[in-house]
Design a protein around this motif. Structure first.
Motif, PDB file in Angstrom:
ATOM      1  N   PHE A  66     122.423  59.960  10.744  1.00  0.00           N
ATOM      2  CA  PHE A  66     123.400  59.858  11.836  1.00  0.00           C
ATOM      3  C   PHE A  66     123.387  58.435  12.404  1.00  0.00           C
ATOM      4  CE2 PHE A  66     121.585  64.193  11.733  1.00  0.00           C
ATOM      5  CZ  PHE A  66     122.644  64.794  11.081  1.00  0.00           C
ATOM      6  N   VAL A  67     123.672  57.511  11.502  1.00  0.00           N
ATOM      7  CA  VAL A  67     123.523  56.078  11.761  1.00  0.00           C
ATOM      8  C   VAL A  67     124.428  55.637  12.906  1.00  0.00           C
ATOM      9  CG1 VAL A  67     123.697  53.775  10.755  1.00  0.00           C
ATOM     10  CG2 VAL A  67     122.936  55.712   9.337  1.00  0.00           C
ATOM     11  N   GLY A  68     123.816  55.007  13.904  1.00  0.00           N
ATOM     12  CA  GLY A  68     124.561  54.517  15.057  1.00  0.00           C
ATOM     13  C   GLY A  68     124.791  55.546  16.145  1.00  0.00           C
ATOM     14  N   GLY A  69     124.474  56.812  15.862  1.00  0.00           N
ATOM     15  CA  GLY A  69     124.641  57.846  16.875  1.00  0.00           C
ATOM     16  C   GLY A  69     123.591  57.722  17.966  1.00  0.00           C
ATOM     17  N   LYS A  70     123.953  58.119  19.180  1.00  0.00           N
ATOM     18  CA  LYS A  70     123.028  58.071  20.313  1.00  0.00           C
ATOM     19  C   LYS A  70     123.063  59.392  21.069  1.00  0.00           C
ATOM     20  CE  LYS A  70     123.121  53.062  21.101  1.00  0.00           C
ATOM     21  NZ  LYS A  70     123.332  51.986  22.113  1.00  0.00           N
ATOM     22  N   LEU A  71     121.897  59.821  21.511  1.00  0.00           N
ATOM     23  CA  LEU A  71     121.780  61.060  22.289  1.00  0.00           C
ATOM     24  C   LEU A  71     120.471  61.027  23.049  1.00  0.00           C
ATOM     25  CD1 LEU A  71     120.769  64.054  19.943  1.00  0.00           C
ATOM     26  CD2 LEU A  71     120.283  61.654  19.478  1.00  0.00           C
ATOM     27  N   ASN A  72     120.304  61.980  23.972  1.00  0.00           N
ATOM     28  CA  ASN A  72     119.041  62.129  24.685  1.00  0.00           C
ATOM     29  C   ASN A  72     118.511  63.530  24.441  1.00  0.00           C
ATOM     30  OD1 ASN A  72     117.327  62.928  27.211  1.00  0.00           O
ATOM     31  ND2 ASN A  72     117.369  60.686  27.199  1.00  0.00           N
ATOM     32  N   VAL A  73     117.290  63.623  23.949  1.00  0.00           N
ATOM     33  CA  VAL A  73     116.705  64.911  23.591  1.00  0.00           C
ATOM     34  C   VAL A  73     116.523  65.790  24.816  1.00  0.00           C
ATOM     35  CG1 VAL A  73     114.598  66.009  22.724  1.00  0.00           C
ATOM     36  CG2 VAL A  73     115.622  64.095  21.469  1.00  0.00           C
ATOM     37  N   ALA A  74     116.021  65.232  25.913  1.00  0.00           N
ATOM     38  CA  ALA A  74     115.797  66.033  27.116  1.00  0.00           C
ATOM     39  C   ALA A  74     117.112  66.575  27.670  1.00  0.00           C
ATOM     40  CB  ALA A  74     115.074  65.214  28.177  1.00  0.00           C
ATOM     41  N   HIS A  75     118.158  65.781  27.621  1.00  0.00           N
ATOM     42  CA  HIS A  75     119.468  66.283  28.052  1.00  0.00           C
ATOM     43  C   HIS A  75     119.875  67.486  27.213  1.00  0.00           C
ATOM     44  CE1 HIS A  75     123.769  66.408  29.053  1.00  0.00           C
ATOM     45  NE2 HIS A  75     123.968  66.497  27.747  1.00  0.00           N
ATOM     46  N   ASN A  76     119.664  67.394  25.907  1.00  0.00           N
ATOM     47  CA  ASN A  76     120.052  68.494  25.025  1.00  0.00           C
ATOM     48  C   ASN A  76     119.195  69.735  25.230  1.00  0.00           C
ATOM     49  OD1 ASN A  76     122.225  68.009  22.756  1.00  0.00           O
ATOM     50  ND2 ASN A  76     121.261  66.028  23.169  1.00  0.00           N
ATOM     51  N   CYS A  77     117.952  69.550  25.673  1.00  0.00           N
ATOM     52  CA  CYS A  77     117.050  70.685  25.851  1.00  0.00           C
ATOM     53  C   CYS A  77     117.115  71.283  27.252  1.00  0.00           C
ATOM     54  CB  CYS A  77     115.612  70.262  25.554  1.00  0.00           C
ATOM     55  SG  CYS A  77     115.304  69.914  23.807  1.00  0.00           S
ATOM     56  N   VAL A  78     117.634  70.533  28.216  1.00  0.00           N
ATOM     57  CA  VAL A  78     117.590  71.001  29.603  1.00  0.00           C
ATOM     58  C   VAL A  78     118.937  70.836  30.314  1.00  0.00           C
ATOM     59  CG1 VAL A  78     116.383  70.846  31.811  1.00  0.00           C
ATOM     60  CG2 VAL A  78     115.130  70.365  29.696  1.00  0.00           C
ATOM     61  N   ASP A  79     119.353  69.593  30.521  1.00  0.00           N
ATOM     62  CA  ASP A  79     120.502  69.328  31.386  1.00  0.00           C
ATOM     63  C   ASP A  79     121.766  70.047  30.952  1.00  0.00           C
ATOM     64  OD1 ASP A  79     118.524  67.140  31.385  1.00  0.00           O
ATOM     65  OD2 ASP A  79     119.826  66.201  32.870  1.00  0.00           O
ATOM     66  N   ARG A  80     122.024  70.048  29.656  1.00  0.00           N
ATOM     67  CA  ARG A  80     123.303  70.615  29.213  1.00  0.00           C
ATOM     68  C   ARG A  80     123.394  72.107  29.464  1.00  0.00           C
ATOM     69  NH1 ARG A  80     124.107  71.608  22.828  1.00  0.00           N
ATOM     70  NH2 ARG A  80     121.970  72.097  22.207  1.00  0.00           N
ATOM     71  N   ASP A 257     119.125  55.640  20.352  1.00  0.00           N
ATOM     72  CA  ASP A 257     119.557  55.652  18.964  1.00  0.00           C
ATOM     73  C   ASP A 257     118.947  56.841  18.224  1.00  0.00           C
ATOM     74  OD1 ASP A 257     120.873  53.752  16.761  1.00  0.00           O
ATOM     75  OD2 ASP A 257     119.049  54.635  15.926  1.00  0.00           O
ATOM     76  N   SER A 258     119.705  57.370  17.289  1.00  0.00           N
ATOM     77  CA  SER A 258     119.249  58.523  16.520  1.00  0.00           C
ATOM     78  C   SER A 258     117.896  58.300  15.870  1.00  0.00           C
ATOM     79  CB  SER A 258     120.282  58.857  15.438  1.00  0.00           C
ATOM     80  OG  SER A 258     119.880  59.960  14.676  1.00  0.00           O
ATOM     81  N   GLU A 259     117.576  57.046  15.527  1.00  0.00           N
ATOM     82  CA  GLU A 259     116.318  56.737  14.862  1.00  0.00           C
ATOM     83  C   GLU A 259     115.216  56.290  15.823  1.00  0.00           C
ATOM     84  OE1 GLU A 259     115.384  57.212  11.647  1.00  0.00           O
ATOM     85  OE2 GLU A 259     117.269  58.305  11.546  1.00  0.00           O
ATOM     86  N   HIS A 260     115.446  56.400  17.114  1.00  0.00           N
ATOM     87  CA  HIS A 260     114.406  56.041  18.083  1.00  0.00           C
ATOM     88  C   HIS A 260     113.224  57.000  17.943  1.00  0.00           C
ATOM     89  CE1 HIS A 260     112.880  54.259  21.815  1.00  0.00           C
ATOM     90  NE2 HIS A 260     112.485  55.481  22.140  1.00  0.00           N
ATOM     91  N   PRO A 261     111.987  56.491  17.893  1.00  0.00           N
ATOM     92  CA  PRO A 261     110.827  57.381  17.718  1.00  0.00           C
ATOM     93  C   PRO A 261     110.653  58.339  18.897  1.00  0.00           C
ATOM     94  CG  PRO A 261     110.254  55.100  17.201  1.00  0.00           C
ATOM     95  CD  PRO A 261     111.598  55.064  17.845  1.00  0.00           C
ATOM     96  N   LEU A 262     110.695  59.626  18.608  1.00  0.00           N
ATOM     97  CA  LEU A 262     110.517  60.652  19.634  1.00  0.00           C
ATOM     98  C   LEU A 262     109.045  60.944  19.856  1.00  0.00           C
ATOM     99  CD1 LEU A 262     111.694  62.861  21.516  1.00  0.00           C
ATOM    100  CD2 LEU A 262     111.785  64.372  19.512  1.00  0.00           C
ATOM    101  N   PHE A 263     108.300  61.141  18.760  1.00  0.00           N
ATOM    102  CA  PHE A 263     106.874  61.420  18.924  1.00  0.00           C
ATOM    103  C   PHE A 263     106.079  61.013  17.693  1.00  0.00           C
ATOM    104  CE2 PHE A 263     108.513  65.523  17.271  1.00  0.00           C
ATOM    105  CZ  PHE A 263     107.613  65.821  16.255  1.00  0.00           C
ATOM    106  N   LEU A 264     104.782  60.853  17.927  1.00  0.00           N
ATOM    107  CA  LEU A 264     103.789  60.710  16.869  1.00  0.00           C
ATOM    108  C   LEU A 264     102.947  61.977  16.883  1.00  0.00           C
ATOM    109  CD1 LEU A 264     102.392  57.097  17.576  1.00  0.00           C
ATOM    110  CD2 LEU A 264     104.381  57.740  16.209  1.00  0.00           C
ATOM    111  N   LEU A 265     102.614  62.460  15.713  1.00  0.00           N
ATOM    112  CA  LEU A 265     101.699  63.594  15.622  1.00  0.00           C
ATOM    113  C   LEU A 265     100.727  63.303  14.485  1.00  0.00           C
ATOM    114  CD1 LEU A 265     100.965  66.273  16.872  1.00  0.00           C
ATOM    115  CD2 LEU A 265     102.500  67.404  15.280  1.00  0.00           C
ATOM    116  N   TYR A 266      99.461  63.297  14.824  1.00  0.00           N
ATOM    117  CA  TYR A 266      98.445  62.894  13.862  1.00  0.00           C
ATOM    118  C   TYR A 266      97.963  64.086  13.050  1.00  0.00           C
ATOM    119  CZ  TYR A 266      98.350  58.282  15.897  1.00  0.00           C
ATOM    120  OH  TYR A 266      98.712  57.018  16.303  1.00  0.00           O
ATOM    121  N   THR A 267      97.930  63.891  11.755  1.00  0.00           N
ATOM    122  CA  THR A 267      97.447  64.922  10.841  1.00  0.00           C
ATOM    123  C   THR A 267      96.344  64.322   9.994  1.00  0.00           C
ATOM    124  OG1 THR A 267      98.072  66.482   9.100  1.00  0.00           O
ATOM    125  CG2 THR A 267      99.220  64.393   9.119  1.00  0.00           C
ATOM    126  N   SER A 268      95.282  65.073   9.807  1.00  0.00           N
ATOM    127  CA  SER A 268      94.119  64.551   9.104  1.00  0.00           C
ATOM    128  C   SER A 268      94.417  64.369   7.627  1.00  0.00           C
ATOM    129  CB  SER A 268      92.930  65.495   9.264  1.00  0.00           C
ATOM    130  OG  SER A 268      92.559  65.575  10.616  1.00  0.00           O
TER     131      SER A 268
END
Length: 655
Positions: A66-80, A257-268
């Motif tokens: 979704f190149v160039g697309g922008k959104l906010n995850v928290a808005h999608n999970c709560v505000d909307r 941006d769609s490619e903005h890092p949302l989270f890191l999760l460490y796996t062994s």
């Protein structure tokens, strides 16, 4: 899991199918134009800026969706949901481990709490792209903290609260986290246990192999949970309840941006330091939300949804927080253990809240089997209309027990395969659409391309074991390993680099009907006198015996056969204390011989009181392998009961 012969399939229930979110045409629609299919799924979300291209795979194996697309995850999970008029709907039914300790939080209340927390984090000088470590038990505040980070474009790194200070420190250092959010303690089996003390040790560097303090961390935000006394560092440590409630509820989320890092999760990893898996924003939320909608058949405003996983694991991230909230779900969040104060706790919660969708790991299901069917039988579980399984292949006997005794013999089961790295479900039945077989994940979801291949990347024939690969990029895929893209390419893409296949690390096979059976990690395949036998095959055969609740199988070095099969089994309560262990062990060997082959008969079988498990329920098979080979036991600090290996040595019955 091996595909037993003549496994009966379950056809979709017509009544369920008539109301199902998914439909059979999804497979054909996705196959006809995969990118158009994902374009349509992305439009289920709110975007501030539309994308110009669905997928850019020009820098493979690094994808841009979704190149160039922008959104906010928290808005999608709560505000909307609040803006749509559903602010009064409960987002979280939180249940503490101490009985009577509970809170209900509506979407409107969640929005206010997330906004307050975002405003406070901003006051600390944090800006988009900064990293925040979260080391907390399963409290409402962990949801609030994650969503506040997402709202601000902060990349969170949630560390399971059962991990050691050393594990926390390694993750803080790798991510260069500026803030740690934690709690004074947590309740485990009715007793408060310290948590902030571990943070203090991690940050001070009071650990073997750690030199000096964690310089990146500037602030520690602490939730009061247990009332335990804690050490305090003025200027760094702050109580949550002294700073968050006074913040404004006014906050406008920024689109990222769609490619903005949302989270890191460490796996062994099998070797080296833990891998910081990077997940981004638009593609991750698109696939998470879509899969939750179709795999769990979620109906907003009607279902009560319970994912039992802790948020310290990817299941808790995707199907505990982001996917269900993106779909406006009413979620159960339970802080404690399933047997606190007794083995009825989960079933009491299901009964009280009318849980309709229940998603759990096979380890937990087998624990329920061990306790006996009489416990769930004492509760009204008729509200359940769908069951899910996650985390490892589920053996057919546990699948049938789950359906019969939790699902009343009537509800569909979605046996889901996916990984931390995939971000969301990849292989699963679609309820109301796909036939199911006990123990099989059945087929890849619409939009996902999976195959089973041999070492030359050729598709294997039915009933032949091979390597499970993903042959096309998918929206929720990891974007790399934090700070180490070479390791990313080598770990996941080098095995089939020429074909461009992602190698999942699991073995699999198709049966004669085309159903897919995941066999577990390829390094869990034993070589017995030249014959390749999966540990999960033998475990499944053992658990098929009426007396066995759970089994763990390892391959131990053997001078004669190269490797020998060694099994450890837990008996069901119904087996009784007077059972003849040696006679039972002989029966179990015969069962394995009959179900698989005489070659697969275990050299040793030990009946044990419990298996060595981490607090997430993962069996630590390496400790059992060391025991079978007469080696030192190894590190037991991550086990839920660090004394269990001593108990196995002292109380196990070997035959």
């Amino acid at each position: 899991m091996s595909a037993p012969e003549n496994v009966p399939s379950f056809a979709p229930d017509p009544e369920f199918a008539a109301q199902a979110n998914a439909h059979a045409d999804l497979y054909d629609i996705a196959a006809d134009d995969r990118l158009a299919f994902w374009d349509e799924q992305a439009r289920r979300l709110d975007w501030d800026t539309e994308w110009s291209e669905v997928l850019d795979w020009s820098d493979a194996p690094v994808a841009k969706w979704f190149v160039g697309g922008k959104l906010n995850v928290a808005h999608n999970c709560v505000d909307r949901h609040v803006e749509a008029g559903n602010g009064d709907r409960v987002a979280i039914h939180w249940i503490g481990e101490p009985e009577g300790d509970s809170r209900d939080i509506t979407y409107a209340e969640l929005k206010d709490e997330v906004s307050r927390t975002a405003n406070y984090l901003t006051s600390l000088g944090l800006v988009a792209g900064d990293r925040v470590a979260i080391y907390m038990p399963l409290l409402p505040e962990v949801y609030i903290a994650m969503l506040a980070c997402a709202r601000l474009g902060l990349t969170h790194s949630v560390v399971f609260a059962g991990f050691s200070p050393a594990a926390l420190r390694s993750r803080i250092d790798d991510a260069e986290a500026k803030v740690v959010i934690t709690a004074d303690g947590q309740f485990r089996r009715g007793k408060p246990a310290p948590l902030k003390a571990g943070v203090d040790d991690a940050l001070a560097g009071n650990l073997d192999g750690v030199d000096g303090p964690a310089d990146s961390v500037q602030n520690v935000l602490v939730v009061r949970r247990t009332g335990l006394d804690v050490e305090w560092t003025d200027g760094r440590d702050v109580w949550w309840d002294e700073v968050i409630p006074s913040q404004s509820t006014d906050h406008t989320p920024e689109a990222f941006d769609s490619e903005h890092p949302l989270f890191l999760l460490y796996t062994s990893g099998t070797t080296g330091k833990p891998k910081g898996i990077v997940h981004t924003t638009g593609g991750y939320l698109t696939q998470a939300s879509y899969t939750h909608h179709v795999v769990f058949d979620h109906k907003p405003g009607e279902d009560i949804y319970w994912c039992t996983a802790d948020v310290g694991w990817v299941t808790g991230h995707t199907y505990g927080v982001y996917a269900p909230l993106s779909n406006g779900a009413e979620c159960i969040v339970y802080e404690g253990t399933p047997n606190s104060p007794d083995e009825h706790r989960h079933f009491q919660i299901i009964e009280k809240y009318g849980v309709t969708i229940y998603y759990a790991a096979p380890t937990l299901i087998r624990t329920f089997m061990k306790w006996g069917r009489n416990i769930p039988a004492q509760h009204d579980l008729s509200s359940i209309r769908l069951l899910g399984s996650v985390g490892e292949p589920i053996n057919p006997e546990a699948w049938r027990w789950y359906r019969d005794h939790i699902g009343g013999g009537r509800v569909p089961i979605v046996d889901t395969w996916w990984q931390t790295e995939t971000g969301a479900i990849m292989i699963s039945p679609l309820p109301g659409v796909t036939e199911t077989k006990p123990g099989s994940a059945m087929r890849a979801l619409p939009g996902i391309e999976a195959s089973v291949v041999d070492g030359d990347a050729k598709k294997v024939a039915a009933e032949e074991q091979g390597f499970l690969v993903i042959t096309e990029p998918w929206p929720a895929m990891l974007r790399g390993i934090w700070g180490d893209m070479d390791r990313y390419r080598d770990t996941y893409w080098s095995r089939f680099a020429e074909e461009g296949y992602y190698f999942a690390g699991d073995g699999a096979k198709w049966d004669a009907d085309g159903a897919l059976w995941v066999l577990g990690r390829v390094d869990d395949v034993m070589n017995i006198s030249g014959h390749r036998i999966s540990t999960s095959e033998v475990e499944s055969a053992l658990v098929g015996h009426d007396s066995v609740a759970e089994a763990a199988v390892v391959g131990a070095d053997d001078d004669t056969t190269g490797q020998a099969i060694v099994a450890y089994v837990i008996l069901r309560t119904s087996a009784g204390e007077e059972v003849d262990h040696q006679k039972l062990i002989a029966e179990l060997r015969a069962e394995v011989s009959r179900e698989i082959s005489p070659i697969a008969k275990p050299r040793d079988i030990t009946i044990v009181p419990e298996l060595p498990k981490t607090r997430s329920g993962k069996i630590m098979r390496r400790l059992l392998k060391n025991l079978a080979e007469g080696k030192e036991g190894g590190d037991t600090s991550t086990l839920s009961d660090p004394t269990i290996m001593d108990q196995i040595r002292e109380k196990g019955t070997r035959g």
